[in-house]
Design a protein around this motif. Structure first.
Motif, PDB file in Angstrom:
ATOM      1  N   ALA A 161      49.502  41.495  36.810  1.00 13.28           N
ATOM      2  CA  ALA A 161      48.701  41.611  38.033  1.00 13.28           C
ATOM      3  C   ALA A 161      49.523  41.231  39.256  1.00 13.28           C
ATOM      4  O   ALA A 161      50.264  40.242  39.246  1.00 13.28           O
ATOM      5  CB  ALA A 161      47.457  40.730  37.936  1.00 13.28           C
ATOM      6  N   TYR A 194      45.617  37.924  42.805  1.00 15.24           N
ATOM      7  CA  TYR A 194      44.237  37.648  42.407  1.00 15.24           C
ATOM      8  C   TYR A 194      43.557  36.896  43.535  1.00 15.24           C
ATOM      9  O   TYR A 194      44.202  36.504  44.523  1.00 15.24           O
ATOM     10  CB  TYR A 194      44.179  36.861  41.091  1.00 15.24           C
ATOM     11  N   ASP A 230      39.487  44.921  39.982  1.00 16.56           N
ATOM     12  CA  ASP A 230      40.866  45.378  40.111  1.00 16.56           C
ATOM     13  C   ASP A 230      40.922  46.876  39.781  1.00 16.56           C
ATOM     14  O   ASP A 230      40.698  47.270  38.642  1.00 16.56           O
ATOM     15  CB  ASP A 230      41.768  44.587  39.159  1.00 16.56           C
ATOM     16  N   LYS A 282      39.240  40.473  44.368  1.00 17.72           N
ATOM     17  CA  LYS A 282      40.487  40.948  44.966  1.00 17.72           C
ATOM     18  C   LYS A 282      40.357  42.321  45.633  1.00 17.72           C
ATOM     19  O   LYS A 282      41.320  42.799  46.229  1.00 17.72           O
ATOM     20  CB  LYS A 282      41.591  41.010  43.920  1.00 17.72           C
ATOM     21  N   TYR A 283      39.188  42.943  45.529  1.00 15.92           N
ATOM     22  CA  TYR A 283      39.023  44.281  46.101  1.00 15.92           C
ATOM     23  C   TYR A 283      39.414  44.309  47.575  1.00 15.92           C
ATOM     24  O   TYR A 283      39.075  43.414  48.347  1.00 15.92           O
ATOM     25  CB  TYR A 283      37.571  44.753  45.963  1.00 15.92           C
ATOM     26  N   ASP A 315      40.909  50.612  47.788  1.00 13.48           N
ATOM     27  CA  ASP A 315      41.456  50.446  46.431  1.00 13.48           C
ATOM     28  C   ASP A 315      41.028  51.578  45.496  1.00 13.48           C
ATOM     29  O   ASP A 315      41.783  51.968  44.600  1.00 13.48           O
ATOM     30  CB  ASP A 315      41.014  49.102  45.831  1.00 13.48           C
TER      31      ASP A 315
END
Length: 259
Positions: free
Chosen positions: A146, A149, A205, A227-228, A232
């Motif tokens: 990742a 975060y 995510d 985390k958007y 996205d």
């Protein structure tokens, strides 16, 4: 759902989807209870490596989420399975709070590098040790890659940049075991007795949760929490089955349209 069999399972991300650290997403507990009352299996799938499954479970139970340890499938679990299968003695670059998930694993004279989210260990000395081991032939195993975060104080670097740095320096590719790897999703579905075409994934995510799930054959629902970031949903192809504001909205869509 045209051309798909009846929905049998819902995979749910945790951090950023149900909660952010010690704060639940508004309405998430009630939405989860509604989903559990439907004729569908529920499993929680997470790349979280900063704490063990037990500590994570205790955090979620304090937030009044109805779940048990057997309901959670983590990238730490997947990493341990691979270590045992390959009989590695890992240099574990994970937070101390995650080490209990590797209890019983031999770590003396390590011959493999296993890296998760480990802010307290991402220093020059430790990363240089890992670098030298990989150059000498040790495999590099990334619990996940990742990029970042969500914490309560904002976005924070994930393990991905550090894994990529080691790959770049050593010219060796990491074996990745967590989301978005196809095997992670299929492992999570195995004990639910259903195929990817009978499941949906909910997460914050776009790449790791939704893109990975859809590549594995599931439907993917992206939520605008955690985390958007705006846009996205345009970073993956095909785009998410649905992009919605939060987990409760995702559950409402499932109950109204997919069951």
């Amino acid at each position: 759902m045209a051309g798909r069999r009846a929905l049998k399972a819902v995979l749910i991300d945790l951090s950023g989807t149900l909660h952010i650290e010690d704060t639940a997403v508004p309405g998430a507990q009630d939405a989860l209870n509604r989903l559990r009352q439907a004729s569908v299996a529920v499993k929680f799938v997470t790349n979280t490596t900063k704490e063990s499954k037990r500590i994570l479970l205790e955090r979620l139970q304090r937030l009044n989420f109805d779940l048990q340890e057997k309901d959670i499938f983590t990238s730490l679990s997947a990493a341990r399975s691979l270590i045992e299968q390959k009989q590695h003695r890992p240099l574990l670059l994970v937070e101390d709070s995650a080490l209990e998930d590797f209890t019983g694993i031999e770590t003396s004279e390590p011959n493999a590098v296993v890296i998760g989210l480990a802010p307290d260990h991402f220093n020059y000395q430790t990363l240089n040790k890992a670098f030298r081991m990989i150059l000498d032939g040790a495999p590099l195993i990334a619990i996940h890659k990742a990029r970042y975060y969500k914490r309560k104080d904002g976005l924070a670097l994930g393990p991905g940049p550090f894994v990529t740095g080691l790959e770049y320096a050593t010219d060796h590719k990491a074996t990745v075991v967590g989301k978005p790897e196809k095997t992670f999703f299929t492992q999570a579905l195995t004990d639910l007795g259903c195929s990817p075409s009978e499941a949906v994934m909910i997460g914050d995510d776009a790449r790791d949760d939704v893109g990975g799930a859809q590549t594995a054959g599931l439907l993917g629902i992206l939520v605008r929490t955690g985390k958007y970031r705006e846009g996205d949903e345009n970073k993956i192809e095909p785009p998410p089955h649905l992009t919605c504001n939060s987990f409760p909205d995702a559950v409402e869509h499932i109950l109204q349209n997919l069951l």
